[in-house]
Design an enzyme around this catalytic site. Structure first.
Site, PDB file in Angstrom:
ATOM      1  N   GLN A  63       5.092  -8.507  -6.534  1.00 22.11           N
ATOM      2  CA  GLN A  63       3.726  -8.282  -6.663  1.00 22.11           C
ATOM      3  C   GLN A  63       2.808  -7.264  -7.555  1.00 22.11           C
ATOM      4  OE1 GLN A  63       2.007  -7.522  -2.733  1.00 22.11           O
ATOM      5  NE2 GLN A  63       2.613  -9.328  -1.837  1.00 22.11           N
ATOM      6  N   ASP A  81       7.133   3.385  -1.646  1.00 19.66           N
ATOM      7  CA  ASP A  81       7.615   3.100   0.001  1.00 19.66           C
ATOM      8  C   ASP A  81       6.254   3.872   0.760  1.00 19.66           C
ATOM      9  OD1 ASP A  81       7.856   3.090   2.758  1.00 19.66           O
ATOM     10  OD2 ASP A  81      10.034   3.279   2.199  1.00 19.66           O
ATOM     11  N   GLU A 114      -5.857  -4.118   5.317  1.00 18.35           N
ATOM     12  CA  GLU A 114      -4.842  -4.742   6.467  1.00 18.35           C
ATOM     13  C   GLU A 114      -2.985  -4.381   5.797  1.00 18.35           C
ATOM     14  OE1 GLU A 114      -6.353  -8.788   6.753  1.00 18.35           O
ATOM     15  OE2 GLU A 114      -8.582  -8.242   6.719  1.00 18.35           O
ATOM     16  N   HIS A 157       2.379  -2.927   8.533  1.00 13.94           N
ATOM     17  CA  HIS A 157       3.504  -3.475   8.119  1.00 13.94           C
ATOM     18  C   HIS A 157       4.631  -2.224   7.871  1.00 13.94           C
ATOM     19  CE1 HIS A 157       2.539  -7.329   6.267  1.00 13.94           C
ATOM     20  NE2 HIS A 157       1.902  -6.457   5.548  1.00 13.94           N
TER      21      HIS A 157
END
Length: 350
Positions: A129, A152, A172, A176
Site C-alpha cells: 500500500q 506500527d 476506519e 484493526h
C-alpha cells in the site's frame, strides 16, 4: 516453506494464510481464535491488504471508507465530502503537521491536504500500500505536502517522538488495532498539547449483543471479510478515548442520521439505486454479475501466478464482508462512522 516476496511488497504466504485465522463455521469461533488474531494482528491485517488492496481500488476507489449520501450525490463526491467533514470538524488549518493513522493508499490524505492545505504524514504497516500511495501522490503532484512512512500504529511514539503533530486523524483504520486503548494512547503521545484527534471508527453499536449467536456471527463475518482481529462495542471506543486522557468535544454515530440513501447502498449491488450515470458501473461491480466477472478473472490470474496465491480466497471473503456489512447497517447493529473529535489537554490543564 519460504514465502514468495513480490517486488511490490506483497508476501504470498501471508495472503495464503489469511483465511486460516478464522473457523470455517463462524458459529464455532471461540475465545482462543479471537485471541490468536489479536496477538497476530499485523499478519492478519497485512495478509488481508496484500490480497484485497487492488480489489478495493477496482471495486471502490482510492479512499477505502464509507460515507453518507445525499439524494442524487455522486459516489466520488460523497467520499470527498466525508473527508472534508472530518477535516472541518477538526478545524484543520494551513501549515499544520498532521498524521494519518492507517492511511491506506493515501486517498484521504491527498484529499484533505488539498482541502485544508495541511502537511500530512501517512502511516501504514503494509509495503504494498505504501508503494501505491507514493505513486499516486507523485502523480497528483503532492509529494511536497503528503509523505508516507512505514510503521506500527501501536508504536507511534517510538517512531515519531512525543508531541510531534498538531493533529491526528484515523478513517476506519484503528479498528484493526489489537486494543483501542493501545492505539489511542499512542496517538495521545504524539499529539502536541492541545492537539486534536479525529476518528471515524468501525464499531458494533450498543444494540449489538454478543450473547445472541446471530449477533456474534455477524461480527465474525465483518471481521473475516475486512481483516479485523476483533470487532468491539461503540461504548468501548468512547471509554478508551477517555481512559487515555482525551476530552471528547464532539461525538456522533453518523449512520444514525435519517438519510434517504443509506451509507451501504453501493454494497447492495442494485444498479437501479445508482445516484449518477457513472455510479451505475460502481454499483454493478458489487452486483452478483459484477462479482462473478471480477472473481473469475482473479481466479485465472492466480492460476497464472499473476497474483499471490490466496488472493482469490481473500476476494471471496470480501463477498461475505459485503453481505455482513449490509445486514449490519440494515439492522443497526454495526456502524462504520462513529465520529469522535477529541482534544489532548494543554500543558496548563495537565
Amino acid at each position: 516453506m519460504v514465502s514468495t516476496q513480490y517486488a511490490d511488497g506483497r508476501q504470498e504466504k501471508r495472503v495464503e494464510n489469511y483465511t486460516k485465522f478464522w473457523q470455517k463455521d463462524f458459529g464455532k469461533e471461540g475465545e482462543v481464535d479471537n485471541q490468536n488474531r489479536v496477538e497476530n494482528y499485523t499478519d492478519v491485517v497485512n495478509g488481508y491488504y496484500d490480497g484485497a488492496t487492488e480489489l478495493y481500488e477496482y471495486g471502490w476507489a482510492q479512499s477505502f471508507h464509507f460515507s453518507r449520501f445525499y439524494k442524487g450525490e455522486a459516489f466520488a463526491a460523497s467520499l470527498a465530502r466525508h473527508e472534508h467533514y472530518l477535516a472541518a470538524q477538526m478545524s484543520l488549518r494551513p501549515g499544520m503537521r498532521v498524521l494519518d493513522v492507517g492511511c491506506g493508499i493515501g486517498g484521504p490524505a491527498r484529499e484533505i491536504a488539498r482541502f485544508s492545505d495541511v502537511n500530512i504524514v501517512g502511516l501504514n504497516n503494509n509495503d504494498f500500500q505504501i508503494q501505491r500511495a507514493r505513486k499516486y501522490t507523485k502523480k497528483a503532484g503532492l509529494e511536497d505536502q503528503v509523505s508516507f512512512a512505514k510503521g506500527d500504529f501501536m508504536k507511534l511514539s517510538e517512531q515519531f517522538g512525543e508531541n510531534s503533530f498538531d493533529a491526528v486523524y484515523a478513517i476506519e483504520a484503528t479498528v484493526h488495532a489489537p486494543t483501542w486503548e493501545g492505539v489511542y494512547g499512542e496517538i495521545m503521545k504524539v499529539l502536541k498539547p492541545g492537539g486534536v484527534f479525529g476518528v471515524y471508527e468501525w464499531c458494533m453499536t450498543d444494540t449489538w449483543n454478543p450473547s445472541i449467536p446471530a449477533h456474534k456471527e455477524l461480527a465474525h463475518a465483518i471481521e473475516f471479510g475486512n481483516g479485523i482481529p476483533e470487532m468491539r462495542h461503540l461504548k468501548k471506543a468512547r471509554e478508551a478515548m477517555v481512559n487515555v486522557g482525551f476530552t471528547i468535544e464532539h461525538e456522533e454515530d453518523l449512520a444514525e442520521r435519517p438519510d434517504e440513501v443509506p451509507w451501504y447502498y453501493p454494497l447492495e449491488g442494485d444498479i437501479w439505486k445508482a445516484q449518477t450515470t457513472w455510479d451505475y458501473f460502481t454499483v454493478w461491480r458489487m452486483s452478483w454479475s459484477g462479482k462473478l466477472v471480477s472473481h473469475t478473472a482473479i481466479k485465472f490470474m492466480e492460476m497464472l501466478n499473476l497474483l499471490p496465491k490466496g488472493t482469490y480466497d481473500v476476494g471471496e471473503s470480501l463477498k461475505i464482508a459485503g453481505d455482513a456489512l449490509v445486514k449490519g447497517g440494515q439492522t443497526k447493529l454495526f456502524t462504520p462512522m462513529y465520529l469522535a473529535i477529541c482534544r489532548k489537554p494543554t500543558l496548563s490543564e495537565c
